[in-house]
Design a protein around this motif. Structure first.
Motif, PDB file in Angstrom:
ATOM      1  N   LEU A  38       0.830  -1.203   0.000  1.00  0.00           N
ATOM      2  CA  LEU A  38       0.000   0.000   0.000  1.00  0.00           C
ATOM      3  C   LEU A  38       0.866   1.256   0.000  1.00  0.00           C
ATOM      4  CD1 LEU A  38      -2.690  -1.147   2.577  1.00  0.00           C
ATOM      5  CD2 LEU A  38      -3.073  -0.714   0.138  1.00  0.00           C
ATOM      6  N   ARG A  39       1.964   1.224   0.764  1.00  0.00           N
ATOM      7  CA  ARG A  39       2.845   2.392   0.840  1.00  0.00           C
ATOM      8  C   ARG A  39       3.576   2.617  -0.476  1.00  0.00           C
ATOM      9  NH1 ARG A  39       8.079   1.669   4.228  1.00  0.00           N
ATOM     10  NH2 ARG A  39       8.465   0.417   2.378  1.00  0.00           N
ATOM     11  N   ASP A  40       4.161   1.570  -1.018  1.00  0.00           N
ATOM     12  CA  ASP A  40       5.002   1.714  -2.207  1.00  0.00           C
ATOM     13  C   ASP A  40       4.196   1.721  -3.506  1.00  0.00           C
ATOM     14  OD1 ASP A  40       7.123   1.692  -0.438  1.00  0.00           O
ATOM     15  OD2 ASP A  40       7.558  -0.436  -0.753  1.00  0.00           O
ATOM     16  N   GLY A  41       3.326   0.757  -3.656  1.00  0.00           N
ATOM     17  CA  GLY A  41       2.578   0.629  -4.905  1.00  0.00           C
ATOM     18  C   GLY A  41       1.474   1.652  -5.052  1.00  0.00           C
ATOM     19  N   ASP A  42       0.702   1.828  -3.990  1.00  0.00           N
ATOM     20  CA  ASP A  42      -0.433   2.744  -4.047  1.00  0.00           C
ATOM     21  C   ASP A  42      -0.078   4.135  -3.537  1.00  0.00           C
ATOM     22  OD1 ASP A  42      -1.769   0.558  -4.984  1.00  0.00           O
ATOM     23  OD2 ASP A  42      -2.880   0.184  -3.139  1.00  0.00           O
ATOM     24  N   ASP A  43       1.152   4.279  -2.968  1.00  0.00           N
ATOM     25  CA  ASP A  43       1.644   5.572  -2.476  1.00  0.00           C
ATOM     26  C   ASP A  43       0.672   6.206  -1.481  1.00  0.00           C
ATOM     27  OD1 ASP A  43       3.629   7.486  -2.337  1.00  0.00           O
ATOM     28  OD2 ASP A  43       2.641   8.769  -3.812  1.00  0.00           O
TER      29      ASP A  43
END
Length: 74
Positions: free
Chosen positions: A24-29
């Protein structure tokens, strides 16, 4: 936010929780608060307690293992 993810840990060892939070942090920012909301919406519960808090997510993402730094082997 995505729906339920297959293969995500819903209360076991924590690796699935951490992996989903990183996704969620990296892919969806997403922000920490948005990650908390997404994990709760996907019925992924924290190790302790009933709700996710931004500081809990921050610490979980910063720590590569389930053991607190004071309990890690030297």
């Amino acid at each position: 936010m995505a729906g339920l993810q297959e293969g995500v840990d819903r209360g076991g060892d924590g690796a699935g929780r951490r992996a989903r939070a990183r996704q969620l942090r990296d892919g969806d920012d997403l922000s920490l608060r948005a990650i908390c909301a997404a994990l709760e919406a996907e019925d992924i519960r924290p190790k302790r307690g009933n709700r996710w808090h931004p500081e809990t997510v921050r610490r979980m993402l910063a720590n590569p293992t389930d053991r607190p730094p004071t309990l890690q082997k030297r």
